[in-house]
Write an enzyme that holds these catalytic residues in place. Structure first.
Site, PDB file in Angstrom:
ATOM      1  N   LYS A  88     -23.396   2.838   8.109  1.00 28.53           N
ATOM      2  CA  LYS A  88     -23.328   3.583   9.372  1.00 28.53           C
ATOM      3  C   LYS A  88     -22.165   4.567   9.260  1.00 28.53           C
ATOM      4  O   LYS A  88     -21.014   4.166   9.201  1.00 28.53           O
ATOM      5  CB  LYS A  88     -23.118   2.640  10.556  1.00 28.53           C
ATOM      6  CG  LYS A  88     -23.165   3.370  11.892  1.00 28.53           C
ATOM      7  CD  LYS A  88     -22.915   2.431  13.048  1.00 28.53           C
ATOM      8  CE  LYS A  88     -23.137   3.166  14.368  1.00 28.53           C
ATOM      9  NZ  LYS A  88     -22.287   4.385  14.495  1.00 28.53           N
ATOM     10  N   PHE A 160     -31.239  10.354   7.686  1.00 27.70           N
ATOM     11  CA  PHE A 160     -31.752   8.981   7.663  1.00 27.70           C
ATOM     12  C   PHE A 160     -33.134   8.858   8.287  1.00 27.70           C
ATOM     13  O   PHE A 160     -33.729   7.782   8.260  1.00 27.70           O
ATOM     14  CB  PHE A 160     -30.796   8.015   8.364  1.00 27.70           C
ATOM     15  CG  PHE A 160     -30.404   8.432   9.766  1.00 27.70           C
ATOM     16  CD1 PHE A 160     -31.290   8.321  10.820  1.00 27.70           C
ATOM     17  CD2 PHE A 160     -29.136   8.920  10.013  1.00 27.70           C
ATOM     18  CE1 PHE A 160     -30.930   8.702  12.106  1.00 27.70           C
ATOM     19  CE2 PHE A 160     -28.756   9.292  11.303  1.00 27.70           C
ATOM     20  CZ  PHE A 160     -29.658   9.186  12.341  1.00 27.70           C
ATOM     21  N   ARG A 230     -35.174   4.138  22.391  1.00 26.70           N
ATOM     22  CA  ARG A 230     -34.494   2.908  21.989  1.00 26.70           C
ATOM     23  C   ARG A 230     -35.471   2.034  21.215  1.00 26.70           C
ATOM     24  O   ARG A 230     -36.529   1.699  21.700  1.00 26.70           O
ATOM     25  CB  ARG A 230     -33.971   2.172  23.220  1.00 26.70           C
ATOM     26  CG  ARG A 230     -33.057   1.000  22.924  1.00 26.70           C
ATOM     27  CD  ARG A 230     -31.767   1.428  22.271  1.00 26.70           C
ATOM     28  NE  ARG A 230     -30.976   2.327  23.111  1.00 26.70           N
ATOM     29  CZ  ARG A 230     -29.839   2.893  22.736  1.00 26.70           C
ATOM     30  NH1 ARG A 230     -29.363   2.671  21.509  1.00 26.70           N
ATOM     31  NH2 ARG A 230     -29.170   3.699  23.545  1.00 26.70           N
ATOM     32  N   LYS A 236     -27.846  -1.517  14.670  1.00 29.64           N
ATOM     33  CA  LYS A 236     -26.540  -1.217  14.104  1.00 29.64           C
ATOM     34  C   LYS A 236     -25.708  -2.497  14.118  1.00 29.64           C
ATOM     35  O   LYS A 236     -25.750  -3.273  15.071  1.00 29.64           O
ATOM     36  CB  LYS A 236     -25.841  -0.101  14.878  1.00 29.64           C
ATOM     37  CG  LYS A 236     -25.667  -0.337  16.367  1.00 29.64           C
ATOM     38  CD  LYS A 236     -25.034   0.868  17.044  1.00 29.64           C
ATOM     39  CE  LYS A 236     -24.904   0.655  18.551  1.00 29.64           C
ATOM     40  NZ  LYS A 236     -24.300   1.823  19.238  1.00 29.64           N
TER      41      LYS A 236
END
Length: 320
Positions: A88, A160, A230, A236
């Site tokens: 991340k 990504f 979402r 994450k």
């Protein structure tokens, strides 16, 4: 868990109509590609012959996939091997719609013309990044009304996701990797994806990245079709949690901080108040965030009263 995933995937696959319009890059011969992470090659995967795009109203908001926060990796068992993990990045989310770069909020990013002129005419999603621990410099650079070329030469656009394309995440990643390789733009690159084999491997990777001052990990369910919003298939994972709160008062410092800010009094979205006095450098203490500013803080856990434990300042929060 498997039944739940299959059900969700089935619902995703039936949403929307699919245009059978091939991307020009997908008509080229497609070769095998090995995902590289830490110098190790993973099993090659054959590229799909075609990746048609998904119908979407051009007047709608940006097609962003938003991750959920994962507190315990064991929640992904027994399907953990179906995930890919990547670092991340501590960057600024940037969406390329084929013509311009946008912040997550939808505001245009004033990137130099030379930075984007060779980008493809289809959407890309990723992070603008200067390197670990460089968020404040990056944030200042990309939010200028007039781009500074010297600053932008230090910025990479790290991808990504391949928005609005059919096929599962692994296929989209491989197709996008193929495009990035052909474009050969020095500041355009992919964020490497590494197969997850076990909880132990994932935890070890998170610890390694934490020691290197990285933000954490992102986990993508490899079989997930593209769906904006979402997501139940992207997570994450950080060594510590973070959240936002509003500055409601500035407390004066004492001792070595005499004449500077000592602590901020913050209010959470739930209306709880707490004092934050760590994580600030001297420059921030001399010029603290104004009352009403949102800030991001990091913490380890919650107290019985619902207040963050071991909280420390991270940065001024920009909703974009």
């Amino acid at each position: 868990m498997e039944l739940y995933k299959n059900k969700c995937l089935s619902e995703l696959n039936t949403q929307g109509k699919v245009r059978r319009q091939f991307l020009c890059c997908a008509l080229l011969p497609l070769n095998f590609f090995s995902v590289m992470t830490n110098g190790q090659a993973h099993d090659a995967i054959e590229m799909p012959a075609e990746l048609p795009s998904v119908d979407r109203d051009s007047s709608s908001t940006l097609a962003l996939v938003l991750p959920q926060t994962l507190s315990d990796v064991r929640q992904l068992e027994p399907n953990i091997a179906d995930y890919l993990m990547s670092e991340k990045l501590d960057g600024v989310r940037a969406y390329w719609d084929g013509k311009q770069l946008y912040f997550r909020s939808g505001r245009v990013i004033a990137a130099p013309t030379w930075f984007t002129e060779k980008f493809p005419a289809h959407p890309l999603d990723g992070e603008l990044w200067m390197g670990r621990g460089q968020f404040e410099r990056l944030s200042g650079a990309v939010r200028r009304q007039q781009a500074n070329d010297d600053e932008w030469r230090q910025i990479q656009y790290c991808l990504f996701e391949y928005p609005l394309v059919t096929g599962d995440f692994r296929q989209r990643f491989m197709a996008l990797q193929n495009i990035v390789q052909k474009l050969a733009i020095p500041w355009l690159r992919m964020i490497p994806q590494e197969p997850v084999k076990s909880v132990a491997q994932l935890e070890a990777k998170l610890k390694q990245l934490s020691l290197q001052k990285a933000e954490g990990l992102v986990l993508h369910y490899a079989k997930a079709e593209f769906q904006a919003g979402r997501s139940a298939f992207v997570y994450k994972l950080k060594p510590q949690h973070d959240a936002e709160a509003k500055v409601i008062a500035i407390q004066a410092g004492q001792g070595k901080y005499h004449g500077m800010m000592g602590a901020l009094l913050l209010e959470t979205p739930e209306g709880k108040h707490f004092k934050l006095g760590t994580g600030f450098d001297d420059e921030m203490r001399k010029n603290p965030p104004e009352v009403g500013t949102l800030i991001t803080y990091r913490y380890r856990d919650w107290t019985a009263n619902g207040l963050p434990k071991f909280a420390s300042f991270v940065r001024v929060y920009h909703p974009e």
